[in-house]
Design a protein around this motif. Structure first.
Motif, short mmCIF file in Angstrom:
data_model
loop_
_atom_site.label_atom_id
_atom_site.label_comp_id
_atom_site.label_asym_id
_atom_site.label_seq_id
_atom_site.Cartn_x
_atom_site.Cartn_y
_atom_site.Cartn_z
N GLY A 1 0.81 -1.21 0.00
CA GLY A 1 0.00 0.00 0.00
C GLY A 1 0.85 1.26 0.00
O GLY A 1 2.04 1.22 0.33
N LEU A 2 0.24 2.37 -0.38
CA LEU A 2 0.94 3.65 -0.33
C LEU A 2 1.35 3.97 1.10
O LEU A 2 2.33 4.66 1.35
CB LEU A 2 0.04 4.76 -0.88
CG LEU A 2 -0.15 4.75 -2.40
CD1 LEU A 2 -1.24 5.72 -2.80
CD2 LEU A 2 1.15 5.07 -3.11
N ASP A 3 0.54 3.43 2.06
CA ASP A 3 0.86 3.65 3.47
C ASP A 3 1.91 2.67 3.99
O ASP A 3 2.23 2.66 5.18
CB ASP A 3 -0.42 3.54 4.31
CG ASP A 3 -1.08 2.17 4.15
OD1 ASP A 3 -0.52 1.31 3.43
OD2 ASP A 3 -2.16 1.96 4.74
N GLY A 4 2.45 1.83 3.09
CA GLY A 4 3.52 0.92 3.50
C GLY A 4 3.04 -0.43 4.00
O GLY A 4 3.85 -1.35 4.16
N THR A 5 1.73 -0.58 4.23
CA THR A 5 1.25 -1.87 4.72
C THR A 5 1.26 -2.89 3.58
O THR A 5 1.03 -2.55 2.42
CB THR A 5 -0.18 -1.78 5.26
OG1 THR A 5 -1.01 -1.27 4.22
CG2 THR A 5 -0.26 -0.87 6.47
N VAL A 6 1.53 -4.14 3.95
CA VAL A 6 1.62 -5.20 2.94
C VAL A 6 0.53 -6.23 3.21
O VAL A 6 0.39 -6.72 4.32
CB VAL A 6 3.00 -5.88 2.99
CG1 VAL A 6 3.09 -6.99 1.95
CG2 VAL A 6 4.11 -4.87 2.78
N THR A 7 -0.27 -6.54 2.19
CA THR A 7 -1.23 -7.64 2.30
C THR A 7 -0.81 -8.69 1.29
O THR A 7 -0.12 -8.40 0.32
CB THR A 7 -2.67 -7.18 2.00
OG1 THR A 7 -2.66 -6.44 0.78
CG2 THR A 7 -3.21 -6.30 3.11
N GLU A 8 -1.22 -9.93 1.54
CA GLU A 8 -0.75 -11.01 0.69
C GLU A 8 -1.89 -11.94 0.35
O GLU A 8 -2.79 -12.14 1.17
CB GLU A 8 0.33 -11.77 1.46
CG GLU A 8 1.21 -12.62 0.57
CD GLU A 8 2.25 -13.42 1.37
OE1 GLU A 8 3.13 -12.78 1.98
OE2 GLU A 8 2.15 -14.66 1.38
N PHE A 9 -1.90 -12.47 -0.87
CA PHE A 9 -2.84 -13.55 -1.17
C PHE A 9 -2.15 -14.63 -1.99
O PHE A 9 -1.19 -14.33 -2.71
CB PHE A 9 -4.12 -13.03 -1.84
CG PHE A 9 -3.91 -12.32 -3.16
CD1 PHE A 9 -3.78 -13.03 -4.34
CD2 PHE A 9 -3.86 -10.94 -3.21
CE1 PHE A 9 -3.61 -12.38 -5.55
CE2 PHE A 9 -3.68 -10.28 -4.42
CZ PHE A 9 -3.55 -10.99 -5.58
N PRO A 10 -2.60 -15.88 -1.86
CA PRO A 10 -1.95 -16.96 -2.59
C PRO A 10 -2.38 -16.96 -4.06
O PRO A 10 -3.40 -16.36 -4.41
CB PRO A 10 -2.46 -18.22 -1.89
CG PRO A 10 -3.77 -17.83 -1.30
CD PRO A 10 -3.71 -16.36 -1.01
N GLY A 11 -1.60 -17.61 -4.90
CA GLY A 11 -1.96 -17.76 -6.30
C GLY A 11 -1.34 -16.68 -7.15
O GLY A 11 -0.36 -16.05 -6.77
N GLN A 12 -1.93 -16.48 -8.35
CA GLN A 12 -1.33 -15.60 -9.34
C GLN A 12 -1.92 -14.20 -9.31
O GLN A 12 -2.96 -13.96 -8.69
CB GLN A 12 -1.53 -16.22 -10.72
CG GLN A 12 -0.84 -17.58 -10.83
CD GLN A 12 -0.33 -17.86 -12.21
OE1 GLN A 12 -0.97 -17.55 -13.19
NE2 GLN A 12 0.84 -18.47 -12.29
N MET A 13 -1.25 -13.32 -10.01
CA MET A 13 -1.69 -11.94 -10.13
C MET A 13 -3.08 -11.90 -10.76
O MET A 13 -3.39 -12.68 -11.65
CB MET A 13 -0.68 -11.21 -11.02
CG MET A 13 -0.90 -9.73 -11.12
SD MET A 13 -0.74 -8.91 -9.52
CE MET A 13 -1.24 -7.27 -10.01
N ARG A 14 -3.92 -10.97 -10.29
CA ARG A 14 -5.26 -10.84 -10.87
C ARG A 14 -5.65 -9.38 -10.85
O ARG A 14 -4.93 -8.53 -10.29
CB ARG A 14 -6.23 -11.69 -10.06
CG ARG A 14 -6.22 -11.31 -8.59
CD ARG A 14 -7.09 -12.22 -7.74
NE ARG A 14 -7.31 -11.58 -6.45
CZ ARG A 14 -7.35 -12.21 -5.30
NH1 ARG A 14 -7.20 -13.52 -5.24
NH2 ARG A 14 -7.56 -11.54 -4.19
N GLY A 15 -6.78 -9.08 -11.46
CA GLY A 15 -7.23 -7.69 -11.55
C GLY A 15 -7.61 -7.14 -10.19
O GLY A 15 -7.24 -6.02 -9.82
#
Ligand SMILES: Nc1nc2c(ncn2[C@@H]2O[C@H](COP(=O)(O)OP(=O)(O)O)[C@@H](O)[C@H]2O)c(=O)[nH]1
Ligand SMILES: [Mg+2]
Length: 469
Positions: A90-104
């Motif tokens: 995020g622009l605020d520096g927070t990181v979220t994660e999800f499994p699998g491939q890149m998506r829209g």
């Protein structure tokens, strides 16, 4: 020749010095990791110019979502990692994660996202390069220019690219606004490859051949903007590499058996489909490989899926693009990385805390000293070559300087046989050094004068055993 005399050795020494100045290893460790990182390739160009499709072709897997409508909304770094997962920063520096491939849908509004990192288990990514896919530039407005410049400069937390693939989707070559953006973004023959993308759409007959002619014309017009102009059909390459099934290939072969009028009648529904022809699958194939690859690939398809896929790859031009990337990297890859490092250190020196506590000035002094070191002479050779190809492409010393940049063996540099001894090398280098010193007065441009100065230094370094691999 000891460790001290190599480019890498000198850069390591510079980084040690900077770590001592800042008293903090973390920044320096990240910069050092950058020197070891694989080549970073960035893709940029207008929306829907085929960036994501080409990325998939280069990576050899459908890792990036592609669409007719704009779908890559954030800059994404694709790098090797297993299992597949996506980190959203995020622009605020927070990181979220999800499994699998890149998506829209990244689970957060794109206006809140700085960039994404997609990890994919790909051998190509692990061994050769990492790739940045950029959101399309929608018309070349000021924001687009800023975005492009950020790609060349390296956005805040994304690595600075070593090579930029600039996709052109117009057969006329770069338009005035694109040329302007390229010029102002720091595009040069050393860091930019112009790609004529979607080359299979250029003409109905022989599009790939026509694309090649266009590429040659563009190369002649913009010798200083790009190291190569390469026509590619990303779609054909992607399909050829990621695979077309036997059933699909059989449909393409079957389609090729029909006369044009028969095919049109079937497609517009005025005739029933002949046995074995699956109209729905043909529609999907049109999206998968494109019309040209269906029409021109009928004969290859008749020999089966493997033959058809190798035909797709061969005709797509992807091998030429890989080669162009590889050639840049093999010849000047370590120079590009060194340059990236120096630019990053300049940025570090300008940061607020560094400026305030005086470390910034010390970093700059260390940088200036390093830039003058013989180990960094290749950077000067590459810069002089860039200036020459921009301002004086037909200079008499262009070829000689290009040769110096491309080869590492002093004997090859001097045109001597492999059996030549140190005395022969010294004599030949001395002659050349003198020729450039005395010839400088006749230089017709400052770029040419600078090139001759750099070449004189090159030959002096050869004599001292400090030039070459
Ligand atoms: N015929 C053809 N279509 C392509 C090619 N490359 C991309 N496309 C199509 O153009 C559209 C946009 O492609 P995409 O890769 O998503 O473009 P991006 O917006 O630049 O990432 C998609 O429908 C692709 O299938 C190509 O080389 N040939
Ligand atoms: Mg895209």
């Amino acid at each position: 020749m000891g460790e001290r005399t190599t480019l890498r050795g000198r850069l390591d020494a510079l980084l040690d010095e900077v770590a001592t100045i800042t008293g903090d290893d973390t920044d320096v460790a990240a910069l050092r990791a950058g020197l070891d990182a694989p080549l970073t390739v960035a893709l940029t160009g207008r929306v829907s110019s085929g960036k994501s499709t080409l990325l998939n072709a280069l990576v050899g897997d459908r890792v990036a979502p592609t669409d007719r409508t704009e779908c890559t909304k954030v800059a994404t770094l694709y790098r090797a990692g297993s299992p597949s997962r996506v980190e959203v920063v995020g622009l605020d520096g927070t990181v979220t994660e999800f499994p699998g491939q890149m998506r829209g849908d990244l689970g957060r509004p794109s206006s809140e996202i700085d960039h994404a990192v997609a990890y994919t288990p790909s051998r190509l990514l692990r061994d050769h390069f990492q790739v940045i896919d950029t959101p399309g530039l929608s018309g070349f407005t000021d924001t687009a220019e800023t975005a492009t410049r950020r790609v060349f400069a390296g956005t805040g937390s994304l690595p600075r690219p070593d090579v930029v693939l600039f996709l052109l989707d117009d057969v006329g070559g770069p338009k005035a606004d694109e040329v302007e953006i390229l010029r102002r973004s720091g595009a040069s023959a050393q860091n930019t490859i112009l790609v004529i993308s979607q080359a299979d759409l250029i003409a109905a007959d022989n599009p790939m051949l026509k694309a090649l002619e266009i590429a040659r014309r563009i190369q002649r017009r913009f010798p200083a903007t790009a190291g190569a102009v390469v026509p590619v059909s990303g779609l054909m390459a992607e399909a050829g590499i990621c695979g077309v099934t036997e059933r699909e290939t059989a449909q393409i072969a079957r389609r090729g058996d029909l006369e044009d009028w028969e095919l049109f009648a079937v497609l517009d529904g005025s005739e029933p489909a002949p046995p074995g022809l699956d109209v729905e699958m043909l529609g999907r194939l049109e999206q998968l490989v494109g019309t040209y690859a269906m029409e021109a690939g009928g004969a290859a398809a008749a020999s089966g899926a493997q033959a058809y896929c190798s035909w797709l790859q061969r005709v797509s031009g992807i091998a030429d693009l890989r080669q162009a990337i590889g050639r840049r990297f093999v010849a000047v890859g370590d120079v590009l990385k060194a340059r990236t490092l120096l630019a990053d250190l300049q940025t570090l020196a300008r940061q607020e805390p560094m400026v305030r506590n005086g470390s910034g000035a010390s970093i700059r002094t260390a940088l200036e000293r390093a830039e003058l070191a013989p180990e960094l002479h290749r950077l000067r050779e590459v810069s002089a070559l860039e200036a020459l190809s921009r301002w004086h492409p037909d200079s008499e010393v262009s070829a000689e300087l290009g040769h110096a940049v491309a080869v590492r063996d002093p004997r090859i540099l001097l045109g001597l046989p492999p059996t030549a001894g140190p005395a022969d090398v010294d004599t030949a280098a001395r002659t050349r050094a003198i020729a450039h010193r005395t010839g400088r007065g006749r230089a017709r441009t400052s770029a040419e004068r600078e090139a001759m100065l750099v070449l004189e230094q090159t030959y002096q370094l050869v004599r001292r055993g400090m030039w070459g691999s």
